[in-house]
Design a protein around this motif. Structure first.
Motif, PDB file in Angstrom:
ATOM      1  N   LEU A 103     -20.608  41.253  33.486  1.00  0.00           N
ATOM      2  CA  LEU A 103     -20.462  42.480  32.708  1.00  0.00           C
ATOM      3  C   LEU A 103     -18.998  42.715  32.346  1.00  0.00           C
ATOM      4  N   ALA A 104     -18.096  42.533  33.295  1.00  0.00           N
ATOM      5  CA  ALA A 104     -16.669  42.736  33.030  1.00  0.00           C
ATOM      6  C   ALA A 104     -16.184  41.801  31.922  1.00  0.00           C
ATOM      7  N   ASP A 105     -16.678  40.569  31.925  1.00  0.00           N
ATOM      8  CA  ASP A 105     -16.308  39.615  30.884  1.00  0.00           C
ATOM      9  C   ASP A 105     -16.829  40.077  29.524  1.00  0.00           C
ATOM     10  N   LEU A 106     -18.064  40.579  29.480  1.00  0.00           N
ATOM     11  CA  LEU A 106     -18.637  41.064  28.224  1.00  0.00           C
ATOM     12  C   LEU A 106     -17.901  42.300  27.717  1.00  0.00           C
ATOM     13  N   SER A 145     -10.867  45.951  32.268  1.00  0.00           N
ATOM     14  CA  SER A 145     -11.356  44.931  31.338  1.00  0.00           C
ATOM     15  C   SER A 145     -11.216  45.394  29.894  1.00  0.00           C
ATOM     16  N   VAL A 146     -11.442  46.695  29.661  1.00  0.00           N
ATOM     17  CA  VAL A 146     -11.228  47.258  28.323  1.00  0.00           C
ATOM     18  C   VAL A 146      -9.766  47.109  27.935  1.00  0.00           C
ATOM     19  N   VAL A 198     -23.936  49.876  24.378  1.00  0.00           N
ATOM     20  CA  VAL A 198     -23.927  50.245  25.792  1.00  0.00           C
ATOM     21  C   VAL A 198     -24.182  48.995  26.624  1.00  0.00           C
ATOM     22  N   LEU A 199     -23.211  48.656  27.457  1.00  0.00           N
ATOM     23  CA  LEU A 199     -23.329  47.525  28.365  1.00  0.00           C
ATOM     24  C   LEU A 199     -23.551  48.081  29.770  1.00  0.00           C
ATOM     25  N   MET A 230     -13.537  37.714  40.972  1.00  0.00           N
ATOM     26  CA  MET A 230     -14.913  37.252  40.760  1.00  0.00           C
ATOM     27  C   MET A 230     -15.047  36.505  39.437  1.00  0.00           C
ATOM     28  N   ARG A 231     -14.153  36.755  38.523  1.00  0.00           N
ATOM     29  CA  ARG A 231     -14.193  36.004  37.257  1.00  0.00           C
ATOM     30  C   ARG A 231     -13.951  34.510  37.518  1.00  0.00           C
TER      31      ARG A 231
END
Length: 236
Positions: A103-106, A145-146, A198-199, A230-231
């Motif tokens: 999710l963070a990557d997306l 991440s944003v 919305v993710l 975690m990435r």
């Protein structure tokens, strides 16, 4: 089973905590791991910010990797982690779910593509009634991440209250909900002209965090000194 046929031995810094017990249960169901009664191959800390220095000292003294899953860390804590990471490998994860890592990557990719001037970002999270920090470490991680996607530091709006409020361009709003037994819900909303993206991620039990912690421990074992996330675990 690992290729050398020896299970990875995990030391739990807080074995009696909720996450310590969940990790022990997950390790007990996976023959690649075992919980060490003394010194393990990897130390796992899901305790409290006040205990971080102790877990860092223990890992450095034993020369073993450390997984830090504690939330609510401040800049002073992160400085201690950076210093210790010069000696041992350390993975810091406010959320060890593999789904949240993706999710963070997306979120980062969406923030890079959607123009800041036209798309506002709001992050809403919900957790159980016993969670002591807000916004959650995961929500703040998603906000970071944003910022990475937008290549900028964003003002944080940590809950709105009052009248005459005006949203500033580029800011990230956070809202926290606490109650019941919610394991963890996170929504990152990109609000643009005439459309919304919305993710979302929904945690249904702590087992997902425990399984992610095992994956992180497996990743850390044998790594050189340094700071990981975690990435790195998901290969992002």
């Amino acid at each position: 089973m690992r290729t050398d046929q020896q299970p990875l031995r995990l030391s739990l810094f807080a074995p009696d905590g909720r996450m310590g017990q969940a990790i022990a249960d997950a390790a007990g169901a996976d023959d690649e791991f075992e919980i060490a009664s003394d010194h393990g191959d990897v130390l796992i800390d899901f305790s409290a910010p006040a205990a971080l220095r102790q877990s860092l000292d223990r890992a450095v003294s034993a020369a073993v990797p450390l997984l830090v899953g504690t939330t609510g860390l401040d800049e002073g804590h992160h400085e201690l982690i950076r210093e210790a990471s010069r000696t041992i490998p350390i993975l810091v994860a406010p959320n060890t779910s593999l789904g949240v890592a993706l999710l963070a990557d997306l979120v980062e990719r969406a923030a890079r593509v959607l123009p800041t001037a036209d798309w506002d970002v709001e992050i809403v999270e919900a957790h159980h009634r016993h969670k002591a920090d807000a916004p959650s470490g995961t929500a703040l991680h998603l906000g970071k991440s944003v910022e990475i996607g937008r290549s900028m530091d964003c003002k944080e709006e940590l809950g709105r209250s009052g009248v005459g409020l005006k949203r500033e361009p580029g800011e990230i709003g956070y809202a926290a909900v606490r109650g019941g037994t919610v394991a963890g819900d996170h929504d990152v909303m990109f609000l643009g002209p005439d459309e919304r993206l919305v993710l979302s991620h929904r945690a249904e039990s702590r087992a997902i965090f425990a399984r992610g912690a095992l994956a992180a421990a497996r990743f850390l074992h044998g790594k050189p000194a340094g700071l990981y996330s975690m990435r790195d675990v998901i290969g992002g």
